[in-house]
Design a protein around this motif. Structure first.
Motif, short mmCIF file in Angstrom:
data_model
loop_
_atom_site.label_atom_id
_atom_site.label_comp_id
_atom_site.label_asym_id
_atom_site.label_seq_id
_atom_site.Cartn_x
_atom_site.Cartn_y
_atom_site.Cartn_z
N LEU A 3 5.13 -2.34 3.38
CA LEU A 3 5.37 -2.17 1.98
C LEU A 3 4.81 -1.01 1.03
N GLU A 4 4.96 0.18 1.81
CA GLU A 4 4.47 1.48 1.25
C GLU A 4 4.60 1.61 -0.29
N PHE A 5 5.72 0.99 -0.85
CA PHE A 5 6.31 1.38 -2.14
C PHE A 5 5.29 0.67 -3.02
N LEU A 59 6.99 -11.87 5.57
CA LEU A 59 7.91 -11.52 4.68
C LEU A 59 9.13 -10.83 5.36
N PRO A 60 10.21 -11.66 5.17
CA PRO A 60 11.55 -10.88 5.71
C PRO A 60 11.65 -9.53 4.91
N ASN A 61 12.47 -8.82 5.79
CA ASN A 61 13.13 -7.43 5.12
C ASN A 61 13.71 -7.71 3.95
N GLU A 62 14.38 -8.68 3.67
CA GLU A 62 15.27 -9.01 2.48
C GLU A 62 14.31 -8.84 1.25
N GLU A 63 13.44 -9.79 1.58
CA GLU A 63 12.59 -10.19 0.49
C GLU A 63 11.58 -8.81 0.05
N ILE A 64 11.29 -8.06 0.90
CA ILE A 64 10.66 -6.73 0.83
C ILE A 64 11.63 -5.93 0.02
N GLU A 65 13.02 -5.43 0.43
CA GLU A 65 14.09 -4.90 -0.35
C GLU A 65 14.16 -5.40 -1.39
N SER A 66 14.33 -6.69 -1.96
CA SER A 66 14.28 -7.44 -3.24
C SER A 66 13.25 -7.07 -4.24
N LEU A 67 12.04 -7.14 -3.70
CA LEU A 67 10.90 -6.93 -4.28
C LEU A 67 10.88 -5.38 -4.87
N GLN A 68 11.31 -4.59 -3.90
CA GLN A 68 11.50 -2.83 -4.03
C GLN A 68 12.45 -2.91 -5.28
N MET A 69 13.62 -3.15 -5.08
CA MET A 69 14.69 -3.17 -6.05
C MET A 69 14.19 -3.60 -7.46
#
Length: 120
Positions: A3-5, A59-69
């Motif tokens: 989660l570098e973002f 944390l699934p990748n989908e959750e990480i991507e969702s949080l980033q979006m």
């Protein structure tokens, strides 16, 4: 996927945007204050742990991507709130809901970080 973002430019853009929007938007001051408080809670030590313990956090990748979006959308939203004019008031409920959803997502992340920290 780390989660570098959270510790990078996106986090700072969101944080700075929230502070600016709070100073200009009386309508959303309470919601923005809640969001700022959540962002304040994501201290640097927690942020560093995110990348290190992503697998342990589950944390699934989908959750990480969702949080980033959501954070990217949040940056755009706080920019809009900083420039909100009378004729934009038709979107208030939608804007408020987006702020609440982003705050909830970041609070879930914070809870997971605290739980992981307690396990260590």
């Amino acid at each position: 996927m780390a989660l570098e973002f959270i510790s990078g430019t996106l986090f700072m853009l969101l944080y700075d945007g929230v502070k600016q929007a709070m100073s200009k938007s009386g309508t959303f001051k309470t919601l923005l204050g809640d969001l700022k408080s959540t962002l304040d809670s994501l201290e640097p030590r927690d942020i560093q742990q995110i990348g290190e313990h992503n697998v342990e956090l589950g944390l699934p990748n989908e959750e990480i991507e969702s949080l980033q979006m959501q954070m990217e959308d949040g940056v755009k939203l706080v920019g809009k709130l900083s420039n909100l004019r009378m004729w934009n008031y038709c979107c208030l409920d939608d804007y408020a809901q987006q702020i609440v959803e982003l705050d909830r997502a970041l609070k879930r992340l914070l809870i997971k970080l605290k739980m992981q920290e307690a396990r260590m």
